[in-house]
Scaffold this motif. Structure first.
Motif, PDB file in Angstrom:
ATOM      1  N   TYR A 100       4.964   1.013  -1.598  1.00  0.00           N
ATOM      2  CA  TYR A 100       4.423  -0.332  -1.796  1.00  0.00           C
ATOM      3  C   TYR A 100       5.095  -1.380  -0.911  1.00  0.00           C
ATOM      4  O   TYR A 100       4.443  -2.318  -0.449  1.00  0.00           O
ATOM      5  N   LEU A 128       3.228   2.284  -6.793  1.00  0.00           N
ATOM      6  CA  LEU A 128       2.389   1.134  -7.139  1.00  0.00           C
ATOM      7  C   LEU A 128       2.402   0.925  -8.653  1.00  0.00           C
ATOM      8  O   LEU A 128       2.033   1.824  -9.411  1.00  0.00           O
ATOM      9  N   GLU A 131      -0.032  -1.999 -13.293  1.00  0.00           N
ATOM     10  CA  GLU A 131      -0.509  -3.344 -13.614  1.00  0.00           C
ATOM     11  C   GLU A 131      -1.109  -4.044 -12.397  1.00  0.00           C
ATOM     12  O   GLU A 131      -1.874  -5.000 -12.534  1.00  0.00           O
ATOM     13  N   GLU A 132      -0.762  -3.579 -11.202  1.00  0.00           N
ATOM     14  CA  GLU A 132      -1.268  -4.191  -9.972  1.00  0.00           C
ATOM     15  C   GLU A 132      -2.362  -3.366  -9.309  1.00  0.00           C
ATOM     16  O   GLU A 132      -2.875  -3.736  -8.244  1.00  0.00           O
ATOM     17  N   TYR A 135      -5.965  -5.062  -8.686  1.00  0.00           N
ATOM     18  CA  TYR A 135      -5.999  -6.003  -7.558  1.00  0.00           C
ATOM     19  C   TYR A 135      -6.087  -5.250  -6.233  1.00  0.00           C
ATOM     20  O   TYR A 135      -6.923  -5.570  -5.381  1.00  0.00           O
ATOM     21  N   ILE A 136      -5.229  -4.236  -6.072  1.00  0.00           N
ATOM     22  CA  ILE A 136      -5.234  -3.442  -4.844  1.00  0.00           C
ATOM     23  C   ILE A 136      -6.565  -2.701  -4.698  1.00  0.00           C
ATOM     24  O   ILE A 136      -7.152  -2.645  -3.611  1.00  0.00           O
TER      25      ILE A 136
END
Length: 264
Positions: A100, A128, A131-132, A135-136
Motif C-alpha cells: 500500500y 490494504l 476499511e479502505e 474506495y480503492i
C-alpha cells in the motif's frame, strides 16, 4: 468488468495457472522475456511483483529478488514501461502485486491511472486495510482494473463475508499462515476453508502462498478453485546466475504445471 475473474472462469482446464515473478529480478530484460515465455507455456494470468523495501508478506526468496531489483535501480516507472511493451503481445492479463505504501506515496489516483495505462488489469495489495477497500475498488473500477482481495485461514468468517461482498470478482485465498515461500506439503485443512468460501460465493477463487511443486498442484487443483498462484518456485528458478538457463527452467516448470492441470 472483472477481467481477471472472467479470464479464470473461461479457462478450459479445470483450474488456471497464475505464475508470479518479481519485476527486475534478475534483470528487467529477463522479466520481459519471462512474461512472454510464461504466456507461451499457457499461463492464464501473470502476476508481477513490484519491488519493495519492506515486503512483509513475502518469504526469503521473493525478499531477496525484490532487494536485488531495487539495488539495480528498478522503479515503478521502469516496471510499467516493461509491462506496456509486453502486454499487447501476450494473451494472459497482468496483475500487479504491490504494497500500500508505494501507492500512497505516488498518490492513489495517479498510481492507478498509470498502471491502467501501462496495461495492468488486476491489482493485489496484501496490506490494504479492508476499511479502505471500497474506495480503492471504486477507482480501480473506473480504470478497468480488478482489485483482488485476500483472505487467510485465520480470517474470521465475518471478515471472509466482508471480502466476498467487497470483491469485484476474484478472491485470493492464502493457503497457509505466514509469508510466501517453498513448503514441503499443502495444508489439507485448507480444503475445508476453501469449501466454506465456495459455499458462499460463485466469484473466482485463487489459491496461493506455499504452492511450489507439481504434487501440490495435483492436490489443490481438484478443490473448488479457479486458479493456483505459484510464486517463489518461479522466482527461485529465475534467480539462476545464467539468465538463459533460468528462463529455460521457468519454461519447463510452467509447462509441467500446465500439463498437470490439463489432466486433473
Amino acid at each position: 468488468m472483472a477481467i481477471i475473474s472472467s479470464t479464470l472462469k473461461s479457462v478450459k482446464d479445470k483450474c488456471g495457472l497464475v505464475p508470479f515473478i518479481t519485476a527486475g529480478s534478475p534483470t528487467i530484460d529477463v522479466t520481459e522475456q519471462a512474461v512472454k515465455l510464461l504466456d507461451q507455456e499457457g499461463a492464464d494470468v501473470i502476476e508481477i511483483g513490484l519491488p519493495y523495501s519492506d515486503p512483509l508478506a513475502d518469504g526469503p526468496i521473493i525478499q531477496k529478488a525484490s532487494k536485488q531489483a531495487l539495488e539495480q535501480g528498478v522503479t515503478l516507472e521502469i516496471v510499467l514501461n516493461t509491462i506496456s511493451k509486453v502486454y499487447t503481445k501476450i494473451n494472459a492479463p497482468i496483475v500487479l502485486f504491490t504494497y500500500y505504501n508505494p501507492i500512497l506515496s505516488k498518490g492513489i489516483n495517479i498510481f492507478l491511472e498509470q498502471i491502467a495505462q501501462s496495461g495492468v488489469r488486476g491489482l493485489i495489495i496484501p496490506d490494504l486495510p479492508l476499511e479502505e477497500a471500497d474506495y480503492i475498488a471504486d477507482i480501480c473500477q473506473a480504470w478497468s482494473i480488478e482489485l483482488i482481495l485476500l483472505v487467510t485461514p485465520t480470517s474470521s468468517m465475518s471478515r471472509v463475508e466482508a471480502v466476498i461482498e467487497k470483491s469485484q470478482g476474484t478472491i485470493y485465498i492464502v493457503s497457509s499462515t505466514g509469508v510466501t515461500g517453498l513448503r514441503e506439503n499443502v495444508n489439507q485443512e485448507m480444503l475445508d476453508f476453501v469449501s466454506k468460501i465456495r459455499s458462499r460465493t460463485d466469484k473466482s477463487l485463487i489459491l496461493g502462498f506455499g504452492i511450489s511443486k507439481v504434487q501440490h498442484v495435483e492436490t489443490v487443483a481438484n478443490w473448488s478453485i479457479n486458479g493456483i498462484v505459484i510464486g517463489s518456485a518461479f522466482v527461485n528458478r529465475l534467480a539462476n546466475c545464467d539468465a538463459y538457463q533460468g528462463l529455460q527452467d521457468v519454461r519447463r516448470f510452467c509447462g509441467s504445471i500446465k500439463s498437470v492441470l490439463r489432466k486433473v
